[in-house]
Design a protein around this motif. Structure first.
Motif, mmCIF file in Angstrom:
data_model
loop_
_atom_site.group_PDB
_atom_site.id
_atom_site.type_symbol
_atom_site.label_atom_id
_atom_site.label_comp_id
_atom_site.label_asym_id
_atom_site.label_seq_id
_atom_site.Cartn_x
_atom_site.Cartn_y
_atom_site.Cartn_z
ATOM 1 N N GLY A 1 37.742 7.359 -30.330
ATOM 2 C CA GLY A 1 36.421 6.762 -30.477
ATOM 3 C C GLY A 1 36.051 6.459 -31.908
ATOM 4 N N GLN A 2 36.699 7.135 -32.874
ATOM 5 C CA GLN A 2 36.428 6.895 -34.296
ATOM 6 C C GLN A 2 37.731 6.563 -35.017
ATOM 7 O OE1 GLN A 2 34.271 10.316 -35.790
ATOM 8 N NE2 GLN A 2 32.339 9.565 -34.977
ATOM 9 N N ASP A 3 38.351 5.490 -34.575
ATOM 10 C CA ASP A 3 39.632 5.053 -35.128
ATOM 11 C C ASP A 3 39.383 4.081 -36.270
ATOM 12 O OD1 ASP A 3 42.197 3.844 -35.560
ATOM 13 O OD2 ASP A 3 42.779 4.499 -33.546
ATOM 14 N N ASP A 4 39.835 4.453 -37.480
ATOM 15 C CA ASP A 4 39.625 3.595 -38.646
ATOM 16 C C ASP A 4 40.501 2.351 -38.627
ATOM 17 O OD1 ASP A 4 37.745 5.327 -39.684
ATOM 18 O OD2 ASP A 4 39.212 6.443 -40.890
ATOM 19 N N GLY A 5 41.602 2.379 -37.837
ATOM 20 C CA GLY A 5 42.524 1.262 -37.851
ATOM 21 C C GLY A 5 42.463 0.364 -36.633
ATOM 22 N N ILE A 6 41.935 0.885 -35.527
ATOM 23 C CA ILE A 6 41.831 0.108 -34.292
ATOM 24 C C ILE A 6 40.351 0.010 -33.933
ATOM 25 C CG2 ILE A 6 42.464 -0.012 -31.844
ATOM 26 C CD1 ILE A 6 44.959 1.589 -32.513
ATOM 27 N N PRO A 7 39.716 -1.122 -34.191
ATOM 28 C CA PRO A 7 38.273 -1.248 -33.965
ATOM 29 C C PRO A 7 37.899 -1.024 -32.498
ATOM 30 C CG PRO A 7 39.122 -3.095 -35.271
ATOM 31 C CD PRO A 7 40.310 -2.350 -34.745
ATOM 32 N N ASN A 8 36.761 -0.388 -32.283
ATOM 33 C CA ASN A 8 36.268 -0.178 -30.921
ATOM 34 C C ASN A 8 36.118 -1.500 -30.177
ATOM 35 O OD1 ASN A 8 36.138 2.618 -31.098
ATOM 36 N ND2 ASN A 8 34.033 2.619 -31.849
ATOM 37 N N GLU A 9 35.793 -2.551 -30.928
ATOM 38 C CA GLU A 9 35.612 -3.857 -30.297
ATOM 39 C C GLU A 9 36.901 -4.333 -29.618
ATOM 40 O OE1 GLU A 9 32.573 -3.153 -33.290
ATOM 41 O OE2 GLU A 9 34.773 -3.095 -33.377
ATOM 42 N N SER A 10 38.047 -4.045 -30.255
ATOM 43 C CA SER A 10 39.314 -4.477 -29.661
ATOM 44 C C SER A 10 39.638 -3.653 -28.416
ATOM 45 C CB SER A 10 40.449 -4.384 -30.683
ATOM 46 O OG SER A 10 40.775 -3.040 -30.988
ATOM 47 N N PHE B 1 50.723 -9.439 -28.700
ATOM 48 C CA PHE B 1 50.064 -8.142 -28.691
ATOM 49 C C PHE B 1 49.659 -7.811 -27.258
ATOM 50 C CE2 PHE B 1 50.147 -8.982 -33.114
ATOM 51 C CZ PHE B 1 50.045 -7.745 -33.740
ATOM 52 N N PRO B 2 49.325 -6.558 -26.981
ATOM 53 C CA PRO B 2 48.985 -6.184 -25.604
ATOM 54 C C PRO B 2 47.935 -7.070 -24.953
ATOM 55 C CG PRO B 2 49.326 -4.209 -26.904
ATOM 56 C CD PRO B 2 49.428 -5.358 -27.861
ATOM 57 N N ILE B 3 46.938 -7.507 -25.708
ATOM 58 C CA ILE B 3 45.885 -8.349 -25.132
ATOM 59 C C ILE B 3 46.459 -9.645 -24.564
ATOM 60 C CG2 ILE B 3 45.348 -9.574 -27.283
ATOM 61 C CD1 ILE B 3 42.754 -8.266 -24.748
ATOM 62 N N ASP B 4 47.609 -10.080 -25.086
ATOM 63 C CA ASP B 4 48.240 -11.325 -24.629
ATOM 64 C C ASP B 4 49.077 -11.135 -23.368
ATOM 65 O OD1 ASP B 4 47.355 -12.607 -27.057
ATOM 66 O OD2 ASP B 4 49.046 -11.652 -28.086
ATOM 67 N N LEU C 1 46.036 -3.165 -30.160
ATOM 68 C CA LEU C 1 45.883 -4.019 -28.981
ATOM 69 C C LEU C 1 45.804 -5.499 -29.323
ATOM 70 C CD1 LEU C 1 43.268 -1.762 -27.204
ATOM 71 C CD2 LEU C 1 45.653 -2.068 -26.503
ATOM 72 N N VAL C 2 45.251 -5.820 -30.462
ATOM 73 C CA VAL C 2 45.149 -7.204 -30.919
ATOM 74 C C VAL C 2 45.651 -7.261 -32.352
ATOM 75 C CG1 VAL C 2 43.150 -7.606 -29.424
ATOM 76 C CG2 VAL C 2 42.797 -6.987 -31.808
ATOM 77 N N GLY C 3 46.006 -8.442 -32.814
ATOM 78 C CA GLY C 3 46.478 -8.545 -34.180
ATOM 79 C C GLY C 3 46.944 -9.946 -34.513
ATOM 80 N N GLN C 4 47.425 -10.089 -35.733
ATOM 81 C CA GLN C 4 47.913 -11.367 -36.217
ATOM 82 C C GLN C 4 49.383 -11.530 -35.845
ATOM 83 O OE1 GLN C 4 46.026 -13.774 -37.850
ATOM 84 N NE2 GLN C 4 47.838 -15.036 -37.484
ATOM 85 N N ALA C 5 49.683 -12.534 -35.057
ATOM 86 C CA ALA C 5 51.060 -12.759 -34.621
ATOM 87 C C ALA C 5 51.940 -13.184 -35.786
ATOM 88 C CB ALA C 5 51.092 -13.825 -33.536
ATOM 89 N N TRP D 1 52.209 3.073 -33.750
ATOM 90 C CA TRP D 1 53.106 1.913 -33.634
ATOM 91 C C TRP D 1 53.751 1.903 -32.255
ATOM 92 C CZ3 TRP D 1 58.352 1.313 -32.744
ATOM 93 C CH2 TRP D 1 58.888 0.050 -33.024
ATOM 94 N N GLY D 2 54.154 3.063 -31.793
ATOM 95 C CA GLY D 2 54.777 3.177 -30.486
ATOM 96 C C GLY D 2 53.823 2.951 -29.329
ATOM 97 N N GLY D 3 52.523 3.076 -29.573
ATOM 98 C CA GLY D 3 51.553 2.770 -28.526
ATOM 99 C C GLY D 3 51.543 1.288 -28.199
ATOM 100 N N ARG D 4 51.556 0.447 -29.224
ATOM 101 C CA ARG D 4 51.659 -0.995 -28.987
ATOM 102 C C ARG D 4 52.956 -1.324 -28.263
ATOM 103 N NH1 ARG D 4 54.526 -4.816 -31.913
ATOM 104 N NH2 ARG D 4 53.975 -6.977 -31.401
#
Length: 286
Positions: free
Chosen positions: A220-229, A202-205, A191-195, A166-169
């Motif tokens: 590299g194997q994060d179940d909650g933060i997709p590699n695509e994001s 979010f950081p991407i914005d 990094l991305v999410g539903q506003a 949470w603190g990373g965002r």
């Protein structure tokens, strides 16, 4: 079990004995128990460490701070909690940074909404966290930096921030918020999410609005933060010519730095810590 390999430049002790004695376990959030045997306890020798009260809009904020006993005007690092609050792990991160010569301070950013350390599980915590406005968090971090300056303990001309999950965002958001920040290090933050009304960006914005360079340390194997994001963020940073960048650690899970959890990976945690230190040095947080 083999002894814990110390992170470079820190004075760390394996906390297994303290955990067995029941002393250290009391400092962890209920939701993260049982605490792993790999948990690190950093020595307080040579440090001033403990809770302080930070004046802030809407009422004082509790904050855990650690700094060297001798000296003043230390470079300041704001440490931003996971969803589990400022429990023993976040406090220990502050002490690790203090052993390196920083004033490290972690404000308890959910206190106005409730005490997440006393909640039993993640499903109980998430609804409370969802009620915490980003604007409140930014203001409380500003107040914490102001406390560090007013106390005479810290030099906020050398201000950094690091946060976990949470603190990373929040680290990315604060780098877009505070023009006086020198650098940030975000550990596997979304990094991305539903506003929402309370968390509108979010950081991407915010890439074009970053006022300080951020180093992202991701799994590299994060179940909650997709590699695509993560790839989306990397591409956007490069396209913007941003000095910020992301390092991905292959084959490790979310929470790889959290030594009290089964997701902990010692080698990746040590490598990330080394990169964080180098990032702070390169950007004047030293």
């Amino acid at each position: 079990m083999a002894p814990f390999p110390s992170l470079p430049g820190t004075d760390l002790r394996l906390g297994r004995r303290e955990l067995l004695l029941g002393g250290a376990a009391a400092g962890f959030a209920l939701a993260v128990r049982p605490v792993a045997a790999s948990t690190v306890t950093t020595a307080t020798q040579g440090l001033t460490a403990g809770w302080v009260s930070v004046p802030a809009a809407g009422g004082a904020v509790r904050a855990y701070r650690a700094r060297p006993v001798k000296g003043s005007g230390f470079p300041v690092v704001l440490v931003v909690q996971e969803i589990f609050g400022v429990h023993a792990y976040i406090q220990d991160v502050c002490r690790r940074l203090a052993q390196l010569g920083y004033l490290a301070i972690a404000p308890s950013l959910f206190d106005r909404q409730g005490d997440v350390t006393q909640l039993p599980d993640i499903p109980s915590i998430l609804p409370l966290v969802a009620t915490v406005p980003d604007a409140q968090v930014m203001a409380d971090l500003d107040a914490t930096a102001a406390w560090a300056a007013a106390s005479g303990e810290g030099d906020v001309a050398r201000l950094g921030i690091t946060g976990f999950c949470w603190g990373g965002r929040i680290t990315w958001l604060y780098a877009a918020h505070n023009p006086k920040l020198r650098a940030g290090v975000a550990w596997y933050g979304r990094l991305v999410g539903q506003a929402t009304a309370l968390q509108p960006l979010f950081p991407i914005d915010l890439i074009a609005k970053l006022k300080a360079p951020v180093l992202g340390l991701y799994a590299g194997q994060d179940d909650g933060i997709p590699n695509e994001s993560v790839q989306q963020m990397q591409t956007a940073l490069k396209a913007a010519g941003s000095p910020s960048r992301i390092e991905v650690f292959p084959g490790v899970p979310h929470g790889f730095h959290a030594d009290y959890r089964p997701t902990y990976r010692a080698a990746a945690a040590a490598a990330g810590w080394t990169q964080m230190r180098a990032w702070f040095r390169a950007n004047g947080v030293v």
